[in-house]
Enzyme design. Structure first.
Site, PDB file in Angstrom:
ATOM      1  N   SER A  26      51.117  40.885  38.878  1.00 25.16           N
ATOM      2  CA  SER A  26      52.087  40.712  37.797  1.00 25.16           C
ATOM      3  C   SER A  26      51.820  41.651  36.634  1.00 25.16           C
ATOM      4  O   SER A  26      50.712  41.707  36.096  1.00 25.16           O
ATOM      5  CB  SER A  26      52.025  39.285  37.241  1.00 25.16           C
ATOM      6  OG  SER A  26      52.590  38.398  38.140  1.00 25.16           O
ATOM      7  N   HIS A  57      57.627  41.912  39.040  1.00 26.73           N
ATOM      8  CA  HIS A  57      57.382  42.362  40.419  1.00 26.73           C
ATOM      9  C   HIS A  57      58.610  43.098  40.938  1.00 26.73           C
ATOM     10  O   HIS A  57      59.679  42.514  41.091  1.00 26.73           O
ATOM     11  CB  HIS A  57      57.079  41.169  41.332  1.00 26.73           C
ATOM     12  CG  HIS A  57      55.723  40.601  41.106  1.00 26.73           C
ATOM     13  ND1 HIS A  57      54.614  41.051  41.775  1.00 26.73           N
ATOM     14  CD2 HIS A  57      55.301  39.651  40.263  1.00 26.73           C
ATOM     15  CE1 HIS A  57      53.558  40.381  41.348  1.00 26.73           C
ATOM     16  NE2 HIS A  57      53.938  39.523  40.430  1.00 26.73           N
ATOM     17  N   HIS A  79      55.098  35.570  46.662  1.00 33.00           N
ATOM     18  CA  HIS A  79      54.116  34.507  46.473  1.00 33.00           C
ATOM     19  C   HIS A  79      54.508  33.258  47.263  1.00 33.00           C
ATOM     20  O   HIS A  79      55.692  32.993  47.477  1.00 33.00           O
ATOM     21  CB  HIS A  79      54.027  34.118  44.991  1.00 33.00           C
ATOM     22  CG  HIS A  79      53.731  35.255  44.074  1.00 33.00           C
ATOM     23  ND1 HIS A  79      54.702  36.122  43.650  1.00 33.00           N
ATOM     24  CD2 HIS A  79      52.573  35.669  43.500  1.00 33.00           C
ATOM     25  CE1 HIS A  79      54.155  37.030  42.852  1.00 33.00           C
ATOM     26  NE2 HIS A  79      52.861  36.784  42.744  1.00 33.00           N
ATOM     27  N   TYR A  81      54.335  30.358  46.085  1.00 28.58           N
ATOM     28  CA  TYR A  81      55.057  29.433  45.193  1.00 28.58           C
ATOM     29  C   TYR A  81      56.549  29.724  45.084  1.00 28.58           C
ATOM     30  O   TYR A  81      57.323  28.884  44.637  1.00 28.58           O
ATOM     31  CB  TYR A  81      54.417  29.395  43.788  1.00 28.58           C
ATOM     32  CG  TYR A  81      54.498  30.665  42.979  1.00 28.58           C
ATOM     33  CD1 TYR A  81      55.687  31.095  42.396  1.00 28.58           C
ATOM     34  CD2 TYR A  81      53.359  31.433  42.774  1.00 28.58           C
ATOM     35  CE1 TYR A  81      55.739  32.254  41.645  1.00 28.58           C
ATOM     36  CE2 TYR A  81      53.407  32.600  42.023  1.00 28.58           C
ATOM     37  CZ  TYR A  81      54.596  32.998  41.467  1.00 28.58           C
ATOM     38  OH  TYR A  81      54.653  34.145  40.734  1.00 28.58           O
ATOM     39  N   GLU A  82      56.947  30.916  45.516  1.00 28.81           N
ATOM     40  CA  GLU A  82      58.382  31.231  45.501  1.00 28.81           C
ATOM     41  C   GLU A  82      59.102  30.542  46.655  1.00 28.81           C
ATOM     42  O   GLU A  82      60.331  30.593  46.737  1.00 28.81           O
ATOM     43  CB  GLU A  82      58.593  32.750  45.629  1.00 28.81           C
ATOM     44  CG  GLU A  82      58.110  33.541  44.437  1.00 28.81           C
ATOM     45  CD  GLU A  82      58.236  35.036  44.692  1.00 28.81           C
ATOM     46  OE1 GLU A  82      59.358  35.549  44.625  1.00 28.81           O
ATOM     47  OE2 GLU A  82      57.206  35.681  44.988  1.00 28.81           O
ATOM     48  N   ALA A 109      47.030  39.191  38.432  1.00 28.08           N
ATOM     49  CA  ALA A 109      46.832  38.674  37.088  1.00 28.08           C
ATOM     50  C   ALA A 109      46.230  37.279  37.252  1.00 28.08           C
ATOM     51  O   ALA A 109      46.623  36.542  38.161  1.00 28.08           O
ATOM     52  CB  ALA A 109      48.162  38.584  36.374  1.00 28.08           C
ATOM     53  N   MET A 201      47.533  32.654  41.571  1.00 27.27           N
ATOM     54  CA  MET A 201      48.423  32.095  42.597  1.00 27.27           C
ATOM     55  C   MET A 201      48.730  33.094  43.706  1.00 27.27           C
ATOM     56  O   MET A 201      49.784  33.016  44.339  1.00 27.27           O
ATOM     57  CB  MET A 201      49.738  31.650  41.943  1.00 27.27           C
ATOM     58  CG  MET A 201      49.562  30.655  40.808  1.00 27.27           C
ATOM     59  SD  MET A 201      51.139  30.290  40.022  1.00 27.27           S
ATOM     60  CE  MET A 201      50.601  29.391  38.554  1.00 27.27           C
ATOM     61  N   SER A 202      47.817  34.033  43.928  1.00 25.12           N
ATOM     62  CA  SER A 202      48.107  35.063  44.946  1.00 25.12           C
ATOM     63  C   SER A 202      46.821  35.506  45.626  1.00 25.12           C
ATOM     64  O   SER A 202      45.855  34.763  45.680  1.00 25.12           O
ATOM     65  CB  SER A 202      48.778  36.266  44.265  1.00 25.12           C
ATOM     66  OG  SER A 202      47.864  36.909  43.397  1.00 25.12           O
ATOM     67  N   ASN A 225      44.926  35.850  30.503  1.00 27.60           N
ATOM     68  CA  ASN A 225      44.987  34.691  29.595  1.00 27.60           C
ATOM     69  C   ASN A 225      43.791  33.789  29.863  1.00 27.60           C
ATOM     70  O   ASN A 225      43.143  33.919  30.899  1.00 27.60           O
ATOM     71  CB  ASN A 225      46.277  33.891  29.854  1.00 27.60           C
ATOM     72  CG  ASN A 225      46.372  33.416  31.302  1.00 27.60           C
ATOM     73  OD1 ASN A 225      46.679  34.200  32.206  1.00 27.60           O
ATOM     74  ND2 ASN A 225      46.072  32.157  31.532  1.00 27.60           N
ATOM     75  N   HIS A 237      54.149  32.888  31.103  1.00 27.84           N
ATOM     76  CA  HIS A 237      54.221  34.092  31.939  1.00 27.84           C
ATOM     77  C   HIS A 237      54.398  35.334  31.057  1.00 27.84           C
ATOM     78  O   HIS A 237      53.938  36.423  31.417  1.00 27.84           O
ATOM     79  CB  HIS A 237      55.373  33.964  32.958  1.00 27.84           C
ATOM     80  CG  HIS A 237      55.409  35.058  33.978  1.00 27.84           C
ATOM     81  ND1 HIS A 237      54.349  35.321  34.841  1.00 27.84           N
ATOM     82  CD2 HIS A 237      56.348  35.992  34.281  1.00 27.84           C
ATOM     83  CE1 HIS A 237      54.658  36.353  35.615  1.00 27.84           C
ATOM     84  NE2 HIS A 237      55.861  36.778  35.294  1.00 27.84           N
TER      85      HIS A 237
HETATM   86  N1  HPA Z   1      46.737  30.234  36.282  1.00 27.30           N
HETATM   87  C1  HPA Z   1      47.286  30.561  37.459  1.00 27.30           C
HETATM   88  N2  HPA Z   1      47.794  31.746  37.714  1.00 27.30           N
HETATM   89  C2  HPA Z   1      47.735  32.676  36.750  1.00 27.30           C
HETATM   90  C3  HPA Z   1      47.189  32.406  35.485  1.00 27.30           C
HETATM   91  C4  HPA Z   1      46.660  31.114  35.243  1.00 27.30           C
HETATM   92  O1  HPA Z   1      46.148  30.809  34.164  1.00 27.30           O
HETATM   93  N3  HPA Z   1      47.295  33.552  34.748  1.00 27.30           N
HETATM   94  C5  HPA Z   1      47.903  34.466  35.552  1.00 27.30           C
HETATM   95  N4  HPA Z   1      48.165  33.944  36.759  1.00 27.30           N
END
Ligand code: HPA
Length: 263
Positions: A26, A57, A79, A81-82, A109, A201-202, A225, A237
């Site tokens: 990301s 993306h 992903h 989750y998509e 990320a 998440m990847s 983050n 995001h």
């Molecule tokens: N959690 C899950 N996925 C992420 C995060 C997070 O804090 N930051 C970027 N992708």
């Protein structure tokens, strides 16, 4: 296999194959601009490739040269989750294997589990915990060895390159969750106890597929983050994308260094 071949043959008509591929996380798509002599094909043109629905993306496979090395770039990933099945994620990696890719730099990320980490900054992955509740190899092949998911020899070389370039590169363990919601404070507390350093998440589906194909992997997280509860601030995001923008030049410098000196 037939499907992989069909996808691979269509790709070969439009772009140049290579032994090295990059998977961009990301907000990290900017690296694509560094490639010389670019050729590209949209995922929508490749049978079996799905388009990402996530901002940040792009959704194209690019070939070109960076630091004199031929590379393929998956600019935009899909992903779990998509709603995509794990197999669809693995399919892209299998297609790269068909195209001759032997080494992968997989980036993402992620949220840092530790306050001591600077945000944004870069982390080299040394291992992972699959907390996604799924595996792309369900249905076979079974029992793929995962004892060296992020190749140790390559990691040593990457650390040397980072040092030379004066890039502070931490090393850590990635824990993959299914998403799409971010984690709770209690989950993050648990992940710290499990030995993780970064959450995302990847990556894990791609790495498992790559190891099945005997491809060597370098994994790099951009800590965009603090994970939930590390500091008292809600997650977004937008912050992830903005951090990607801030770290972009350092990220590009590191990837170029790896292409120049490790591969
Ligand atoms: N959690 C899950 N996925 C992420 C995060 C997070 O804090 N930051 C970027 N992708």
């Amino acid at each position: 296999m037939d499907d992989v071949k069909a996808a691979g043959l269509i790709i070969k008509e439009k772009i140049e194959p290579s032994e090295i591929a990059l998977v961009l996380g990301s907000g990290l798509g900017v690296l694509t601009e560094e490639a010389q002599g670019k050729k590209e094909i949209f995922y929508s043109e490749i049978p079996g490739f799905a388009k990402s629905t996530v901002p940040g993306h792009e959704g194209k496979l690019v070939s070109g040269e960076i630091e004199g090395k031929k590379v393929l770039i998956l600019s935009g990933r899909i992903h779990y989750y998509e709603g995509h099945p794990m197999e669809k994620i693995a399919f892209m990696i299998d297609t790269l294997a068909f195209l001759g890719v032997k080494k992968l730099i997989i980036t993402n990320a992620g949220g840092s589990l530790w306050k001591k980490h600077k945000i944004p900054s870069l982390m080299l992955l040394k291992d992972h915990i699959n907390f996604m509740g799924a595996n792309p190899l369900r249905g076979g092949p079974h029992f793929i060895d995962m004892s060296d998911p992020y190749n140790e020899e390559l990691r040593k070389k990457v650390k040397k390159v980072a040092k030379k370039l004066k890039i502070k590169l931490k090393e850590g363990v990635y824990i993959a969750v299914s998403g799409p919601s971010y984690e709770t404070k209690a989950e993050i507390k648990m992940f710290r106890k499990l030995g993780a350093d970064v959450v995302g998440m990847s990556t894990v589906p791609e790495v498992i597929a790559a190891r099945k194909n005997n491809q060597d992997v370098i994994g790099i997280s951009c800590l965009t983050n603090y994970a939930c509860g590390v500091v008292n601030k809600p997650l977004s995001h937008e912050e992830v994308i903005e951090s990607g923008r801030i770290i972009a030049s350092e990220f590009i410098k590191l990837i170029k260094g790896i292409l120049r000196e490790v591969f």
